[in-house]
Design a protein around this motif. Structure first.
Motif, PDB file in Angstrom:
ATOM      1  N   VAL A 356       0.203 -20.165 -11.461  1.00 15.94           N
ATOM      2  CA  VAL A 356       0.717 -20.551 -10.239  1.00 15.94           C
ATOM      3  C   VAL A 356       0.378 -19.456  -9.048  1.00 15.94           C
ATOM      4  N   ASP A 357       0.036 -20.031  -8.081  1.00 17.20           N
ATOM      5  CA  ASP A 357      -0.202 -19.108  -6.909  1.00 17.20           C
ATOM      6  C   ASP A 357       0.984 -18.478  -6.313  1.00 17.20           C
ATOM      7  N   GLU A 358       1.034 -17.032  -6.547  1.00 14.91           N
ATOM      8  CA  GLU A 358       2.482 -16.435  -6.191  1.00 14.91           C
ATOM      9  C   GLU A 358       2.522 -15.615  -5.102  1.00 14.91           C
ATOM     10  N   PRO A 359       3.643 -15.449  -4.548  1.00 15.55           N
ATOM     11  CA  PRO A 359       3.498 -14.635  -3.188  1.00 15.55           C
ATOM     12  C   PRO A 359       3.128 -13.242  -3.475  1.00 15.55           C
ATOM     13  N   PRO A 360       2.865 -12.444  -2.417  1.00 13.95           N
ATOM     14  CA  PRO A 360       2.674 -10.642  -2.608  1.00 13.95           C
ATOM     15  C   PRO A 360       3.856 -10.286  -3.358  1.00 13.95           C
ATOM     16  N   LEU A 361       3.395  -9.344  -4.114  1.00 18.55           N
ATOM     17  CA  LEU A 361       4.580  -8.531  -4.970  1.00 18.55           C
ATOM     18  C   LEU A 361       4.479  -7.195  -4.513  1.00 18.55           C
ATOM     19  N   PHE A 362       5.661  -6.731  -3.912  1.00 16.88           N
ATOM     20  CA  PHE A 362       5.830  -5.402  -3.818  1.00 16.88           C
ATOM     21  C   PHE A 362       5.915  -4.447  -4.600  1.00 16.88           C
ATOM     22  N   THR A 363       5.717  -3.043  -4.645  1.00 18.49           N
ATOM     23  CA  THR A 363       5.498  -2.240  -5.890  1.00 18.49           C
ATOM     24  C   THR A 363       7.033  -1.770  -6.290  1.00 18.49           C
ATOM     25  N   MET A 364       7.635  -1.907  -5.136  1.00 18.83           N
ATOM     26  CA  MET A 364       9.154  -1.579  -5.464  1.00 18.83           C
ATOM     27  C   MET A 364      10.292  -2.597  -4.866  1.00 18.83           C
ATOM     28  N   PRO A 365      11.224  -2.674  -5.621  1.00 16.43           N
ATOM     29  CA  PRO A 365      12.219  -3.805  -4.915  1.00 16.43           C
ATOM     30  C   PRO A 365      12.836  -3.417  -3.790  1.00 16.43           C
ATOM     31  N   SER A 366      12.810  -2.029  -3.363  1.00 16.92           N
ATOM     32  CA  SER A 366      13.404  -1.568  -2.126  1.00 16.92           C
ATOM     33  C   SER A 366      12.943  -0.336  -2.021  1.00 16.92           C
ATOM     34  N   TYR A 367      12.876   0.062  -0.575  1.00 21.13           N
ATOM     35  CA  TYR A 367      12.297   1.324   0.009  1.00 21.13           C
ATOM     36  C   TYR A 367      13.474   2.004   0.761  1.00 21.13           C
ATOM     37  N   VAL A 381       6.791   6.774   9.417  1.00 20.45           N
ATOM     38  CA  VAL A 381       8.103   7.127   8.776  1.00 20.45           C
ATOM     39  C   VAL A 381       7.750   7.084   7.095  1.00 20.45           C
ATOM     40  N   GLY A 382       6.948   6.159   6.848  1.00 18.84           N
ATOM     41  CA  GLY A 382       6.577   5.795   5.638  1.00 18.84           C
ATOM     42  C   GLY A 382       5.751   4.403   5.314  1.00 18.84           C
ATOM     43  N   ALA A 383       5.489   4.049   4.211  1.00 17.96           N
ATOM     44  CA  ALA A 383       4.543   2.784   3.794  1.00 17.96           C
ATOM     45  C   ALA A 383       5.143   1.892   2.878  1.00 17.96           C
ATOM     46  N   VAL A 384       5.079   0.679   3.031  1.00 21.29           N
ATOM     47  CA  VAL A 384       5.303   0.084   1.811  1.00 21.29           C
ATOM     48  C   VAL A 384       4.097  -0.774   1.320  1.00 21.29           C
ATOM     49  N   THR A 385       3.688  -0.895   0.079  1.00 16.90           N
ATOM     50  CA  THR A 385       2.498  -1.689  -0.530  1.00 16.90           C
ATOM     51  C   THR A 385       2.934  -2.800  -1.423  1.00 16.90           C
ATOM     52  N   ALA A 386       2.309  -4.003  -0.917  1.00 16.18           N
ATOM     53  CA  ALA A 386       2.299  -4.971  -1.900  1.00 16.18           C
ATOM     54  C   ALA A 386       0.869  -5.532  -2.233  1.00 16.18           C
ATOM     55  N   HIS A 387       0.733  -6.372  -3.377  1.00 15.33           N
ATOM     56  CA  HIS A 387      -0.689  -7.172  -3.686  1.00 15.33           C
ATOM     57  C   HIS A 387      -0.619  -8.415  -4.265  1.00 15.33           C
ATOM     58  N   VAL A 437      10.918  -6.156   5.624  1.00 13.01           N
ATOM     59  CA  VAL A 437       9.564  -5.957   5.927  1.00 13.01           C
ATOM     60  C   VAL A 437       8.907  -7.320   5.052  1.00 13.01           C
ATOM     61  N   ALA A 438       8.208  -8.035   5.540  1.00 11.52           N
ATOM     62  CA  ALA A 438       7.628  -9.250   4.940  1.00 11.52           C
ATOM     63  C   ALA A 438       6.156  -9.000   4.758  1.00 11.52           C
ATOM     64  N   ALA A 439       5.596  -9.611   3.684  1.00 11.67           N
ATOM     65  CA  ALA A 439       4.143  -9.613   3.277  1.00 11.67           C
ATOM     66  C   ALA A 439       3.771 -11.009   2.848  1.00 11.67           C
ATOM     67  N   SER A 440       2.469 -11.312   3.413  1.00 13.42           N
ATOM     68  CA  SER A 440       1.849 -12.815   3.082  1.00 13.42           C
ATOM     69  C   SER A 440       0.502 -12.440   2.783  1.00 13.42           C
ATOM     70  N   GLU A 441      -0.006 -13.414   2.162  1.00  9.23           N
ATOM     71  CA  GLU A 441      -1.468 -13.358   1.837  1.00  9.23           C
ATOM     72  C   GLU A 441      -2.100 -14.077   2.996  1.00  9.23           C
ATOM     73  N   LEU A 447       3.063 -18.365   1.660  1.00  9.16           N
ATOM     74  CA  LEU A 447       3.593 -17.633   0.480  1.00  9.16           C
ATOM     75  C   LEU A 447       4.000 -16.022   1.021  1.00  9.16           C
ATOM     76  N   VAL A 448       5.240 -16.044   1.185  1.00  2.36           N
ATOM     77  CA  VAL A 448       5.852 -14.875   1.864  1.00  2.36           C
ATOM     78  C   VAL A 448       6.897 -14.076   0.802  1.00  2.36           C
ATOM     79  N   SER A 449       6.642 -12.681   0.682  1.00  7.36           N
ATOM     80  CA  SER A 449       7.682 -11.904   0.063  1.00  7.36           C
ATOM     81  C   SER A 449       8.396 -11.053   0.812  1.00  7.36           C
ATOM     82  N   HIS A 450       9.612 -10.596   0.688  1.00  2.77           N
ATOM     83  CA  HIS A 450      10.579  -9.608   1.571  1.00  2.77           C
ATOM     84  C   HIS A 450      10.999  -8.597   0.750  1.00  2.77           C
TER      85      HIS A 450
END
Length: 751
Positions: A356-367, A381-387, A437-441, A447-450
């Protein structure tokens, strides 16, 4: 027809004597009696003529018709009639023994001519004789009964009972026997007792569950011509756990998309059990397989299905299929049938994971990030990462959901996910920010992840300490040196790392305060102490004590707070203040006049060696042992440099912080009295705090290397001042009073 027995009635008369009109009549006493046999009449008589019952006859009946027979009682005249001449009794109706078994009647014989009874009335019974006119009946039928399956042959099922209304004491009309008309060869019935039993061994409910058995009851002991009745017994075999569960297939396959949520049901499986009720209850278990840790199975009690649920997320890119071995087993076992087991079955389930085409996945559940409150706009301040978890690995774009005002304090780089400040922070106002913070492809923006991001604002030592409150300190006039008159505390808006530890001190840039001192208690408090005794409110009622407070800042800059501790004596009334000011004005006028006169004479400070005594100040003090030092101000006898540090002017009220006029002691030691006086005169002329007119300056200075020695009064035993003020002329007494007022000499005592 049964032989009837006749009733013979015999009457015996006894002689009797009766006198009638002088005649004597002889009467004889009769001897009477009945000869009885019971009368019988058949029930259900259907003949054309009345049924003969029997005959009544009296011994007094000669056959000439002079005797009349009378019948009374139950049914007399309606059912039963009698020939009053012959005494024959007949039944005119058909009788039913089941309705009435016998009748009670009365018979009497009378003289037809005189209507006198020849015999007393006598009672007899006509009994209805039974015939077999009632068939046996089952009053409780039809019957419904159960018996466990697999029961042993001969197991009792039910006892049936038929009743017959005929007379059980006469013949076989009511003698009943039982037989089975329907239900063989599965069941049998006892002919005498009516007990129904199983006739086969291990009857199987799963083969046949319901049976209809017909039981017959026949009277006359079952002989030909007897009457019969029947009933139906519905027999149901109840279930026992004699069948194990069975999966219809040995292999199953299930498709589950990788987007399935954890905890959701992804499939069902069921094992069949021929039993019913609790005997068919079962529990499903995953006994082994590589998917045992990813899936779980539970049992639906209503449908008896196994519900397969997801325990962990699926990832098509990591694993595309799982294998599960599932067991279904009965939960209620009957050990009588354990030889039919085992009561469980196993099947294999293969789970296919769908891509299934999945939304981006953050490397951590929270920052959680941190930034100092003095950070400039644009500070990272910092950075979030998703792939993209899919094999396509699409590029990801980041953005902040601006749903609240807090989100507007930050910006994010759409490509790198770096979060930067957009406004200036104040930790004391808002110590924490929560943003999303939201991330989308890029290829599929839908497909958005938060992910939640918390930003902690770090404290900077940007707030100086302050006094905890405004202190209004009061010192008593009779205070002693070293007495604590107030304990002060401080507060700091910064957190404990930057302001919890306070240090209190006096300003080192100011001269030594002769009135009060400060002690740092090393517990975020400080105590204000007195340095001398005997404060005079009339001389000075307000003192200012500058206090320096510093915190334990960690940013390399010590924050200080200059606080002026205000000390005052008790308040004075307006009238008292006016009186004090008036006295001061008068004294100042006297002092100005005195100085003017003295400058006109221009007399030297020391006229001659013989007049040295005129400058010696005597003290009328007898000494007090260890308390001798409390009789006067010992600082007046110290060396010139010490006296200079502690000597303040007392003719003006300090309204601002006093300026230090301290000079190194070496310069004082190198000059003589004349130079000392000239220096002080110059200072007085240049002092801006001095009123614009001449004033009296007093100095406790005796010079150095004087042959006269010390002028201390410690060795003096004089009880009265020896100072002679005659050289002042007419102003001598006034100057003496002024010296007493300023404490230069002790007032004379009157004895």
């Amino acid at each position: 027809m049964n032989k009837q027995k006749n009733l013979i009635w015999t009457v015996f008369l006894k002689n009797q004597t009766k006198h009638i009109e002088g005649e004597t009549e002889v009467h004889h006493r009769p001897k009477r009696g009945w000869v009885w046999n019971q009368f019988f009449v058949l029930e259900e008589h259907m003949g054309p003529d009345p049924q003969y019952v029997g005959k009544l006859h009296s011994n007094s009946d000669k056959g000439d018709g002079s005797v009349k027979y009378i019948l009374t009682g139950e049914g007399a005249g309606t059912i039963f009639i009698i020939d009053d001449t012959t005494g024959d009794i007949h039944s005119t109706k058909s009788l039913d023994r089941e309705q009435k078994t016998h009748y009670v009647l009365h018979a009497q014989a009378i003289d037809r001519r005189t209507n006198k009874p020849l015999e007393p009335e006598s009672e007899f019974i006509i009994k209805v004789q039974d015939i077999n006119d009632n068939a046996p009946k089952f009053t409780d039928g039809p019957y419904i009964v159960t018996v466990p399956e697999m029961s042993e042959m001969g197991t009792s099922v039910l006892q049936v009972t038929a009743t017959d209304a005929d007379d059980p004491t006469y013949g076989n009309s009511a003698r009943v026997v039982y037989s089975i008309l329907q239900g063989q060869p599965y069941f049998s019935v006892d002919p005498k007792t009516g007990v129904i039993r199983t006739a086969l061994h291990n009857m199987d409910r799963e083969a046949r569950e319901h049976y209809s058995v017909v039981i017959q009851a026949k009277d006359m002991a079952g002989q030909v011509g007897g009457l019969s009745g029947s009933t139906t017994v519905n027999i149901t075999l109840t279930d026992v756990n004699d069948n194990p569960p069975r999966f219809p297939q040995k292999h199953y396959q299930l498709y589950v998309p990788e987007s399935a949520e954890v905890g959701s049901a992804v499939g069902k499986i069921k094992a069949n059990d021929a039993d019913t009720g609790s005997n068919a209850d079962m529990k499903y278990t995953i006994i082994n397989g590589d998917g045992a840790g990813v899936f779980s199975i539970s049992t639906d009690k209503e449908t008896r299905e196994g519900i397969l649920s997801l325990k962990k997320p699926l990832n098509y890119e990591k694993k595309k299929s799982y294998t599960l071995n599932i067991e279904g087993a009965n939960t209620h076992l009957d050990f009588r049938f354990s030889h039919l087991g085992p009561f469980k079955d196993v099947t294999m389930l293969k789970v296919i994971v769908g891509d299934v085409d999945e939304p981006p996945l953050f490397t951590m559940p929270s920052y959680v990030m941190e930034v100092y409150e003095n950070a400039k706009i644009g500070t990272p301040v910092g950075a979030v990462t998703a792939h993209d978890p899919d094999a396509a690995n699409s590029l990801v774009r980041y953005f902040i959901d601006h749903n609240t005002e807090e989100d507007r304090y930050f910006t994010i780089d759409a490509s790198t996910g770096t979060i930067k400040t957009a406004k200036i922070f104040d930790r004391e106002e808002t110590p924490w920010y929560n943003i999303t913070v939201a991330a989308s492809e890029i290829d599929n923006p839908e497909l958005v992840s938060h992910v939640p991001v918390g930003v902690r604002i770090l404290d900077v030592n940007d707030n100086p300490p302050e006094l905890a409150r405004d202190y209004d300190v009061v010192v008593c006039e009779n205070s002693k040196p070293g007495q604590v008159i107030q304990t002060i505390t401080a507060t700091d808006k910064d957190n404990s790392a930057n302001g919890a530890r306070f240090h209190f001190s006096l300003d080192e840039g100011l001269s030594l305060n002769p009135n009060f001192t400060l002690r740092n208690n090393e517990d975020n408090t400080a105590s204000i102490l007195t340095r001398r005794r005997r404060y005079s409110r009339t001389t000075q009622d307000i003192y200012y004590l500058p206090v320096l407070i510093s915190d334990g800042g960690v940013d390399g800059r010590v924050r200080t707070c200059h606080a002026e501790a205000f000390l005052s004596s008790a308040g004075l009334s307006t009238g008292a203040l006016i009186a004090i000011l008036l006295c001061i004005v008068i004294l100042l006028a006297i002092v100005v006049l005195f100085i003017t006169l003295r400058r006109g004479k221009k007399e030297p400070l020391i006229i001659s060696e013989e007049d040295v005594r005129e400058n010696v100040v005597t003290y009328d003090d007898e000494g007090g042992g260890e308390e001798d030092t409390e009789a006067f101000d010992i600082t007046a006898l110290r060396n010139p440099s010490a006296a200079e540090e502690l000597k303040y002017r007392r003719d003006v009220r300090p309204e601002v912080k006093p300026l230090s006029r301290h000079h190194p002691s070496s310069s004082l030691d190198s000059i003589d009295v004349q130079e000392f006086l000239n220096q002080r005169l110059a200072e007085a002329d240049l002092d801006p705090s001095v009123p614009p007119y001449d004033s009296l300056q007093t100095y406790a200075y005796e010079g150095h290397r004087s042959e006269a020695g010390s002028i201390s009064s410690l060795d003096s035993a004089t009880t009265q001042s020896d100072q002679d003020y005659n050289y002042l002329g007419d102003w001598g007494p006034e100057f003496k009073k002024l010296a007493e007022l300023y404490g230069e000499i002790e007032p004379e005592r009157t004895t």
